[in-house]
Design a protein around this motif. Structure first.
Motif, PDB file in Angstrom:
ATOM      1  N   ALA A 186     -57.676   7.581  12.113  1.00 21.01           N
ATOM      2  CA  ALA A 186     -58.061   8.749  12.905  1.00 21.01           C
ATOM      3  C   ALA A 186     -59.557   8.748  13.188  1.00 21.01           C
ATOM      4  O   ALA A 186     -59.997   9.031  14.314  1.00 21.01           O
ATOM      5  N   ARG A 187     -60.368   8.438  12.171  1.00 24.83           N
ATOM      6  CA  ARG A 187     -61.816   8.385  12.388  1.00 24.83           C
ATOM      7  C   ARG A 187     -62.185   7.296  13.377  1.00 24.83           C
ATOM      8  O   ARG A 187     -63.048   7.474  14.241  1.00 24.83           O
ATOM      9  N   MET A 188     -61.530   6.135  13.254  1.00 27.98           N
ATOM     10  CA  MET A 188     -61.868   5.002  14.118  1.00 27.98           C
ATOM     11  C   MET A 188     -61.547   5.317  15.576  1.00 27.98           C
ATOM     12  O   MET A 188     -62.408   5.176  16.453  1.00 27.98           O
ATOM     13  N   PHE A 189     -60.311   5.752  15.858  1.00 25.74           N
ATOM     14  CA  PHE A 189     -59.939   6.044  17.236  1.00 25.74           C
ATOM     15  C   PHE A 189     -60.665   7.281  17.756  1.00 25.74           C
ATOM     16  O   PHE A 189     -61.016   7.356  18.935  1.00 25.74           O
ATOM     17  N   GLY A 190     -60.887   8.263  16.883  1.00 26.23           N
ATOM     18  CA  GLY A 190     -61.642   9.450  17.298  1.00 26.23           C
ATOM     19  C   GLY A 190     -63.069   9.108  17.656  1.00 26.23           C
ATOM     20  O   GLY A 190     -63.642   9.660  18.600  1.00 26.23           O
ATOM     21  N   SER A 191     -63.658   8.166  16.913  1.00 30.88           N
ATOM     22  CA  SER A 191     -65.035   7.743  17.200  1.00 30.88           C
ATOM     23  C   SER A 191     -65.122   7.033  18.548  1.00 30.88           C
ATOM     24  O   SER A 191     -66.054   7.260  19.327  1.00 30.88           O
ATOM     25  N   VAL A 192     -64.116   6.185  18.838  1.00 37.15           N
ATOM     26  CA  VAL A 192     -64.114   5.470  20.122  1.00 37.15           C
ATOM     27  C   VAL A 192     -63.975   6.468  21.273  1.00 37.15           C
ATOM     28  O   VAL A 192     -64.727   6.404  22.262  1.00 37.15           O
ATOM     29  N   ALA A 193     -63.018   7.389  21.165  1.00 38.03           N
ATOM     30  CA  ALA A 193     -62.834   8.384  22.229  1.00 38.03           C
ATOM     31  C   ALA A 193     -64.020   9.327  22.302  1.00 38.03           C
ATOM     32  O   ALA A 193     -64.376   9.809  23.383  1.00 38.03           O
ATOM     33  N   GLY A 194     -64.681   9.600  21.154  1.00 36.72           N
ATOM     34  CA  GLY A 194     -65.816  10.504  21.136  1.00 36.72           C
ATOM     35  C   GLY A 194     -67.030   9.998  21.875  1.00 36.72           C
ATOM     36  O   GLY A 194     -67.912  10.779  22.240  1.00 36.72           O
ATOM     37  N   ARG A 195     -67.093   8.691  22.113  1.00 33.49           N
ATOM     38  CA  ARG A 195     -68.218   8.153  22.891  1.00 33.49           C
ATOM     39  C   ARG A 195     -68.168   8.635  24.335  1.00 33.49           C
ATOM     40  O   ARG A 195     -69.199   8.695  25.000  1.00 33.49           O
ATOM     41  N   PHE A 196     -66.977   8.931  24.819  1.00 34.85           N
ATOM     42  CA  PHE A 196     -66.834   9.430  26.183  1.00 34.85           C
ATOM     43  C   PHE A 196     -66.870  10.957  26.222  1.00 34.85           C
ATOM     44  O   PHE A 196     -67.392  11.541  27.166  1.00 34.85           O
ATOM     45  N   PRO A 198     -66.879  14.284  23.104  1.00 27.89           N
ATOM     46  CA  PRO A 198     -66.635  14.772  21.741  1.00 27.89           C
ATOM     47  C   PRO A 198     -65.324  15.537  21.617  1.00 27.89           C
ATOM     48  O   PRO A 198     -64.631  15.427  20.612  1.00 27.89           O
ATOM     49  N   THR A 199     -64.986  16.288  22.670  1.00 30.54           N
ATOM     50  CA  THR A 199     -63.723  17.028  22.647  1.00 30.54           C
ATOM     51  C   THR A 199     -62.532  16.083  22.598  1.00 30.54           C
ATOM     52  O   THR A 199     -61.571  16.291  21.848  1.00 30.54           O
ATOM     53  N   ALA A 200     -62.610  15.030  23.407  1.00 24.83           N
ATOM     54  CA  ALA A 200     -61.525  14.048  23.415  1.00 24.83           C
ATOM     55  C   ALA A 200     -61.420  13.338  22.073  1.00 24.83           C
ATOM     56  O   ALA A 200     -60.311  13.099  21.569  1.00 24.83           O
ATOM     57  N   GLY A 201     -62.555  12.995  21.475  1.00 17.90           N
ATOM     58  CA  GLY A 201     -62.539  12.348  20.172  1.00 17.90           C
ATOM     59  C   GLY A 201     -61.902  13.218  19.108  1.00 17.90           C
ATOM     60  O   GLY A 201     -61.103  12.744  18.288  1.00 17.90           O
ATOM     61  N   ASN A 202     -62.237  14.503  19.138  1.00 16.87           N
ATOM     62  CA  ASN A 202     -61.660  15.437  18.182  1.00 16.87           C
ATOM     63  C   ASN A 202     -60.153  15.566  18.388  1.00 16.87           C
ATOM     64  O   ASN A 202     -59.369  15.605  17.432  1.00 16.87           O
ATOM     65  N   ALA A 203     -59.734  15.603  19.665  1.00 17.30           N
ATOM     66  CA  ALA A 203     -58.309  15.745  19.979  1.00 17.30           C
ATOM     67  C   ALA A 203     -57.528  14.511  19.547  1.00 17.30           C
ATOM     68  O   ALA A 203     -56.434  14.624  18.987  1.00 17.30           O
ATOM     69  N   VAL A 204     -58.090  13.320  19.796  1.00 12.79           N
ATOM     70  CA  VAL A 204     -57.414  12.080  19.409  1.00 12.79           C
ATOM     71  C   VAL A 204     -57.248  12.012  17.897  1.00 12.79           C
ATOM     72  O   VAL A 204     -56.168  11.682  17.378  1.00 12.79           O
ATOM     73  N   ALA A 205     -58.313  12.327  17.174  1.00 14.46           N
ATOM     74  CA  ALA A 205     -58.236  12.294  15.712  1.00 14.46           C
ATOM     75  C   ALA A 205     -57.212  13.297  15.198  1.00 14.46           C
ATOM     76  O   ALA A 205     -56.449  13.014  14.266  1.00 14.46           O
ATOM     77  N   SER A 206     -57.172  14.474  15.827  1.00  9.36           N
ATOM     78  CA  SER A 206     -56.216  15.507  15.413  1.00  9.36           C
ATOM     79  C   SER A 206     -54.779  15.050  15.623  1.00  9.36           C
ATOM     80  O   SER A 206     -53.913  15.245  14.760  1.00  9.36           O
ATOM     81  N   LYS A 207     -54.514  14.419  16.772  1.00  9.67           N
ATOM     82  CA  LYS A 207     -53.158  13.943  17.056  1.00  9.67           C
ATOM     83  C   LYS A 207     -52.739  12.849  16.076  1.00  9.67           C
ATOM     84  O   LYS A 207     -51.579  12.802  15.651  1.00  9.67           O
TER      85      LYS A 207
END
Length: 356
Positions: A186-196, A198-207
């Motif tokens: 979750a941290r890894m994929f959230g970090s990747v999405a968070g580069r684009f 922060p909201t998307a990174g948080n959502a990806v990690a949550s899912k």
């Protein structure tokens, strides 16, 4: 919300207008279309509907397995007690579109006393097994069926088959990774999405964390095997229903092989990803396109077969769902609204993530 509905129905009207214009300019013969509908063997179509109904038995049995680790010791939920939630949920999805997606987890949570969020997590896991089962059947068909060698673009089928199989393998490895180290993934994929974003990174990690919670519903290797076999059985029933519907029509639709029908199923499933209330989105469009462009079926017969195929595989669940809803003393719209509100409450309670 009203603005969104207006935009949605504006798109629906535009699609229907474009379809009508296309039919008009292609010299579509309505007489042949209705003749093709009347010539269908309705006994076989009824058999196909029963096959579609049987899928809900496999789904209910699978959901009962998912519930086992969450239940107190000694308590058991039988699959037949979950059958109504499957019929009502898929009827809501067919009638209302994506707004009806959360009806099934909402009904199961009310029946079992388990949290709504835990049952939403089950849906996420269920989708992964469905995707894997469908991908295995479809990719195997592309790779080993000699009947597809005579079709247009057949040279791409093996490439697509290998690509789908590879994605399925990646999905399996992802599931194993989430099961073993969900927080790290979750941290890894959230970090990747968070580069684009922060909201998307948080959502990806949550899912991903929600998905990890769903994976905890598989209590043992034997349960994993049972869930896998039930998923394959459900999708094999879908494939057989496609074969039966094709057999219900006169030639050349009647002469399509099992390989052709499974190929058609793939087009329909991809088209079904885009679903609009009451018309089903792109499922019919891609089915009709595959019938005409790949399988060489005349336009009127292809349109008739494609529309009835959609009615059988998607819309036929609505009558049974409404009957179950009457026994449960609920309405599809009321359930959709209630599940949507429950989803909003769940999202609010998970606004802060624990990624440890």
């Amino acid at each position: 919300m009203n603005k969104r509905k207006a935009i949605l129905w504006g798109v629906v009207i535009l699609v229907l207008a474009l379809l009508a214009w296309k039919l008009h300019t292609s010299n579509f013969e309505w007489g042949r279309f209705w003749q093709a509908c009347r010539s269908a063997d309705w006994r076989l179509l009824l058999l196909a509907v029963l096959l579609i109904y049987s899928i809900n038995i496999f789904r209910a049995a699978r959901w009962a397995i998912f519930l086992k680790p969450s239940l107190p010791p000694g308590r058991r939920v039988h699959w037949w007690s979950l059958l109504g939630s499957q019929f009502i949920g898929f009827a809501g999805l067919a009638a209302l579109g994506r707004v009806g997606e959360l009806i099934r987890p909402y009904l199961v949570s009310k029946r079992t006393g388990l949290s709504f969020s835990s049952q939403v997590a089950v849906v996420a896991v269920e989708r992964v097994f469905d995707l894997g089962a469908f991908a295995l059947i479809f990719s195997a068909n592309l790779l080993v069926s000699p009947q597809l060698a005579t079709l247009p673009y057949h040279e791409y089928f093996h490439r697509i088959g290998y690509a789908i199989f590879g994605l399925t393998l990646f999905l399996g490895l992802f599931v194993v990774g989430v099961r073993l180290a969900g927080g790290v993934v979750a941290r890894m994929f959230g970090s990747v999405a968070g580069r684009f974003s922060p909201t998307a990174g948080n959502a990806v990690a949550s899912k991903i964390l929600q998905f990890r919670g769903g994976l905890n519903t598989i209590g043992s290797a034997m349960d994993f095997l049972k869930v896998s076999l039930l998923s394959l059985a459900a999708w094999l029933s879908v494939a057989v229903s496609y074969v039966v519907v094709m057999r219900a029509f006169p030639s050349p639709v009647h002469d399509l092989t099992i390989a052709h029908s499974v190929l058609l199923m793939g087009f329909s499933v991809v088209g079904g990803v885009v679903q609009l209330p009451g018309i089903g989105g792109g499922a019919q469009v891609l089915s009709i396109t595959a019938l005409t462009k790949l399988l060489g079926v005349p336009g009127e017969l292809a349109t008739s077969a494609g529309m009835i195929l959609w009615l059988v595989t998607t819309m036929s669940i609505i009558p049974a769902g409404l009957i179950y809803a009457q026994f449960e003393h609920v309405s599809l719209r009321g359930l959709a609204n209630a599940s949507d509100e429950a989803s909003e409450d769940t999202d609010a309670s998970h606004s802060t993530l624990d990624l440890k």
